[in-house]
Design an enzyme around this catalytic site. Structure first.
Site, short mmCIF file in Angstrom:
data_model
loop_
_atom_site.label_atom_id
_atom_site.label_comp_id
_atom_site.label_asym_id
_atom_site.label_seq_id
_atom_site.Cartn_x
_atom_site.Cartn_y
_atom_site.Cartn_z
N ASP A 28 -13.14 33.72 -9.10
CA ASP A 28 -13.32 32.37 -7.40
C ASP A 28 -11.87 32.52 -6.83
O ASP A 28 -11.09 31.76 -8.01
CB ASP A 28 -14.17 31.66 -6.65
CG ASP A 28 -14.90 30.75 -5.87
OD1 ASP A 28 -14.23 31.47 -5.08
OD2 ASP A 28 -15.18 30.36 -5.68
N ASP A 29 -11.56 32.76 -6.00
CA ASP A 29 -10.30 32.01 -5.88
C ASP A 29 -8.65 32.78 -6.91
O ASP A 29 -7.84 32.23 -6.96
CB ASP A 29 -9.77 30.82 -5.59
CG ASP A 29 -10.19 29.84 -4.36
OD1 ASP A 29 -11.13 31.11 -3.33
OD2 ASP A 29 -9.90 29.07 -4.10
N CYS A 64 -13.13 32.82 0.92
CA CYS A 64 -15.04 32.95 0.08
C CYS A 64 -15.64 33.65 0.99
O CYS A 64 -16.45 34.60 0.31
CB CYS A 64 -15.48 31.86 -0.49
SG CYS A 64 -13.81 30.63 -2.02
N ASP A 297 -12.72 37.47 -5.33
CA ASP A 297 -13.23 37.34 -4.09
C ASP A 297 -11.87 37.30 -3.45
O ASP A 297 -11.86 37.98 -2.13
CB ASP A 297 -13.49 36.68 -3.57
CG ASP A 297 -13.60 35.27 -3.56
OD1 ASP A 297 -12.79 34.91 -3.87
OD2 ASP A 297 -14.55 34.26 -3.34
#
Ligand SMILES: *[C@@H]1O[C@H](CO)[C@@H](O)[C@H](O)[C@H]1NC(C)=O
Ligand SMILES: *[C@@H]1O[C@H](CO)[C@@H](O)[C@H](O)[C@H]1NC(C)=O
Ligand SMILES: *[C@@H]1O[C@H](CO)[C@@H](O)[C@H](O)[C@H]1NC(C)=O
Ligand SMILES: *[C@@H]1O[C@H](CO)[C@@H](O)[C@H](O)[C@H]1NC(C)=O
Ligand SMILES: *[C@@H]1O[C@H](CO)[C@@H](O)[C@H](O)[C@H]1NC(C)=O
Ligand SMILES: *[C@@H]1O[C@H](CO)[C@@H](O)[C@H](O)[C@H]1NC(C)=O
Length: 494
Positions: A28-29, A64, A297
């Protein structure tokens, strides 16, 4: 009659059992342009060194929920219509669940006989009362371990096959580790059937909480001082970047460096997850017939152009993503330059399973990973819908601004705001043998335009949209898109 049905089922299961397995780890990120792959030494050893690294992988939307929706469906944001991180913006909304969840790669592979597993962050709006609560299990997942809401490391709720499971903040509740344990448990309970795993740790997302065992390392590490790090921008960049302060003071840079270190520390638990999952695959005798894929993502920035820490911008640091793959037929320790997009994963997984899925906006990257085919010529969209304040953020930012169209302005980040309602844009990114550029038009009062020649100007200083003919072509294409929501090929007359 019964015998025939039995034989039919047996044939379907037998066919699925021969098909390669898929293990897809999505962080994530996690940027790739600003060195967040560095701490992942085991991931390098077990995936990159044993397979292919795609050096030009992109998210078509740097946020996201919209990007995860693209990974799941293979559709651009303008087609899946999850435009932001809340249910009103289509994120895990009831309509999304009804119309798009059946089209996810999970449901498609499940339909082809795969045993399916999902664990960790799903879509930011998932699991709340207005999106069906934790009893909602998206179509197609045999094992469903879905995180309620956005990434977090402790004190969270999971939906385990539709039943709520609360976690506190003991060391064993660390979410990345919990996701790892569920993953290992799934692998240990498999029979001969082919399987698909979607493993979604929260790292390296805010609140950047490392596991207790990873608090110490990297104490000397700082965010990379790239050429565009904490430099003031001038009138050639869109208005949100120009909001004061134009550069961040030293105490804010210290905060950013601490965030950078903590992000790396959170990734160490992901690195352990990757190693243990691969060793378990090997132990089960399944590694040779499994594609293991690692990506994120979207990207992230730390002080570039005087912005604080976030994503949501159309620049390289926010749209480039890591992409590693190993598996049957994939050469060892190679780099592939062909552009790959987040909208390509759904088609890739159908390709692995040897099935035709419903059409997506992407294309399988399996032939590129196997170096059977090259396509270093690609034109694609990058889209974003800016978010305004949604109430939950109000308290944190009221010390900074009253304006409700501007969002995520924090005193410890010198009130440099992350986002605004009109940080809404469509870009056309092109990569080919002789072109490497990005043209963006913002849906703000100025209809601001930016164009960068990435090969000449990798740090995106010089906005060329103020001159030249190329702008006319690109503007026509963006307007063609904006007017009619035409597919990209039509707008370009390709
Ligand atoms: C969600 O619904 C449940 C059951 O109806 C209720 O107990 C709970 O308070 C609700 N949660 C929120 C955040 O509204
Ligand atoms: C989830 O449900 C599946 C059956 O669909 C079952 O095999 C599996 O053990 C369950 N997983 C957990 C963690 O309860
Ligand atoms: C978890 O929640 C408890 C109770 O609200 C709180 O005391 C604790 O600080 C929280 N832990 C973390 C890591 O946020
Ligand atoms: C991978 O390739 C690079 C460059 O071609 C080489 O330096 C490196 O030693 C190789 N690594 C492995 C593990 O084979
Ligand atoms: C998300 O998008 C919806 C639909 O455009 C909008 O109503 C909502 O205000 C947006 N949310 C935020 C936080 O901007
Ligand atoms: C804006 O900054 C860029 C990058 O530093 C520079 O190339 C350009 O000339 C500047 N333009 C104006 C109008 O100041």
């Amino acid at each position: 009659m019964h015998l025939l049905i039995f034989l039919g089922i047996f044939a379907a299961v037998a066919a699925a059992a021969d098909k390669p397995n898929i293990v897809f780890i999505l962080t994530d990120d996690q940027d790739v342009a600003l060195e967040s792959m560095t701490p992942l030494t085991k991931t390098k050893e077990f995936i990159a060194d044993q397979g292919v690294t795609f050096a030009n992988a992109f998210a078509t939307t740097p946020l996201c929920c919209p990007s995860r929706s693209s990974f799941l469906t293979g559709l651009y944001q303008h087609n899946h219509k999850a435009v932001n991180n809340s249910a009103e913006g289509g994120c895990s909304s009831l309509k999304w669940q009804e119309q798009l969840e059946p089209k996810s790669y999970g449901n498609i592979l499940h339909g082809a006989g795969y045993r399916t597993f999902y664990a960790g962050k799903y879509l930011n709006g998932y699991g709340y009362n207005n999106t069906g609560g934790t009893q909602h299990v998206p179509a197609g997942w045999d094992w469903w371990i879905g995180l309620v809401g956005n990434s977090i490391y402790y004190n969270y709720t999971l939906s385990v096959n539709g039943t709520s499971e609360e976690h506190a903040d003991k060391p064993e509740d660390y979410l990345t580790d919990v996701v790892k344990e569920f993953s290992l448990s799934f692998l240990r309970n498999l029979g001969e059937e082919s399987f698909l795993m979607a493993i979604n740790p929260p790292s390296a997302h805010d609140p950047y909480t490392p596991a207790d065992r990873h608090r110490e390392p990297f104490s000397d590490v700082k965010a990379p001082r790239t050429a565009n790090f904490n430099v003031p921008v001038n009138s050639t960049k869109h208005w949100l970047l120009r909001v004061t302060p134009s550069v961040l003071p030293p105490e804010t840079i210290d905060n950013i460096d601490e965030i950078y270190r903590n992000r790396w520390r959170t990734l160490l638990a992901v690195d352990e997850l990757v190693e243990e999952v691969i060793l378990e695959l090997e132990k089960q005798g399944k590694l040779d017939n499994t594609y293991v894929i690692f990506s994120s993502d979207h990207g992230f920035h730390y002080g570039q152009f005087g912005q604080s820490v976030d994503k949501r911008q159309p620049y390289e640091f926010d749209i480039r993503i890591p992409l590693l793959i190993r598996g049957p037929g994939i050469p060892i320790n190679q780099t592939v330059l062909d552009p790959v997009l987040n909208i390509d994963f759904a088609a890739t997984f159908s390709d692995v399973a040897g099935i035709a899925s419903s059409p997506t906006d992407g294309e399988s990257f399996l032939p590129k990973a196997k170096k059977q085919k090259t396509n270093f010529d690609r034109v694609f969209y990058v889209e974003n819908h800016g978010e305004g304040e949604d109430g939950s953020r109000r308290r944190e930012q009221e010390e900074c601004y009253e304006d409700k169209s501007i969002r995520s302005c924090f005193p410890d980040m010198s009130c440099k705001c992350f986002d605004s309602k009109n940080n809404t844009y469509i870009c056309i990114r092109r990569l080919s043998d002789d072109v490497d550029d990005v043209f963006c038009e913002f849906d703000d009062d100025e209809h601001f335009v930016e164009l960068y020649d990435i090969r000449q100007d990798p740090f995106e200083f010089e906005n060329l949209a103020l001159f030249g003919k190329i702008q006319v072509e690109r503007r026509d294409a963006v307007e063609c898109y904006m007017d009619t929501r035409n597919p990209i090929g039509e707008c370009f007359g390709l």
